[in-house]
Design an enzyme around this catalytic site. Structure first.
Site: not given
Ligand code: ZN
Length: 235
Positions: A99-100, A103
């Protein structure tokens, strides 16, 4: 104003949703952290592989203290992963790491809402603090006075930026999780049949952002109501 029972009526649904979301995050995280990935990579190794696969060899992956303190810092282009995620070899660890990394992928691919969100960060954080002070002073001076009314309106305008930030943050967070699930499977870090626990953790995390957005909207509605802008009543 914080002793106003109506204030609690406005924000109660958001607070309850936030509590529910926190409980969901903890339970889904706990569950998924018990399931090792078949591929055997740690969260840090998974993030590194996903970044490198997209040519983002310049983005660093570092450990950071705390529980679920994982984040991507767009300024220094660094993924900071909490100890359990950094070293963990579970579905929870690789899901959050991905998820990171999502980004960082958003930034690399010029995903529009991320740029808007990052642009709103400084205004939204200081603006929301100032707006509470301005609003309280405005109430003391009363909306009937010119200065009081100006302060109430200024605080509402400032707080609207915080609401916009939360609204733009939602697609950013949902998109990062969507990318995470896609690239985890595409890069062979997990297989499609391992996705479900990852999905549960990321959905629970998304719910915390929905709660934060609802809270900001209800806060704004309370400001509008308290300033007398929600009714046509003139007094
Ligand atoms: Zn996030």
């Amino acid at each position: 104003m914080f002793l106003d029972p109506v204030y609690f009526l406005f924000i109660a649904p958001a607070v309850l949703l936030a509590i529910y979301a926190q409980v969901r995050v903890k339970s889904t995280y706990h569950e998924a952290s018990q399931i090792p990935t078949r591929g055997g990579l740690t969260g840090a190794e998974a993030a590194r592989r996903l970044l490198d696969a997209d040519g983002l060899t310049n983005v660093r992956v570092e450990p950071v203290d705390g529980f679920l303190s994982d984040h991507y810092d767009p300024r220094s282009e660094t993924l900071r992963l909490s100890p359990d995620v950094f070293e963990g070899r579970s579905l929870a660890a690789v899901g959050i790491a991905a998820h990171e990394a999502g980004h960082a992928l958003q930034k690399a691919h010029h995903y529009g809402p991320l740029a808007i969100r990052n642009g709103l960060v400084p205004l939204a954080s200081t603006g929301s603090q100032i707006s509470f002070v301005l609003f309280s002073i405005g109430l003391v001076l009363s909306a009937a006075s010119g200065l009081g009314r100006a302060m109430l309106l200024a605080s509402i305008a400032l707080f609207t930026i915080s609401v916009l930030f939360q609204l733009v943050n939602l697609p950013v967070e949902f998109d990062a999780s969507r990318r995470a699930k896609l690239v985890l499977v595409q890069n062979g870090i997990i297989s499609a049949d391992e996705l479900q626990p990852v999905n549960r953790v990321l959905s629970a995390a998304a719910l915390t952002y929905v709660a934060a957005t609802l809270s900001a909207i209800m806060q704004l509605l309370y400001f509008l109501w308290r300033a007398g802008l929600l009714s046509s009543r003139r007094d």
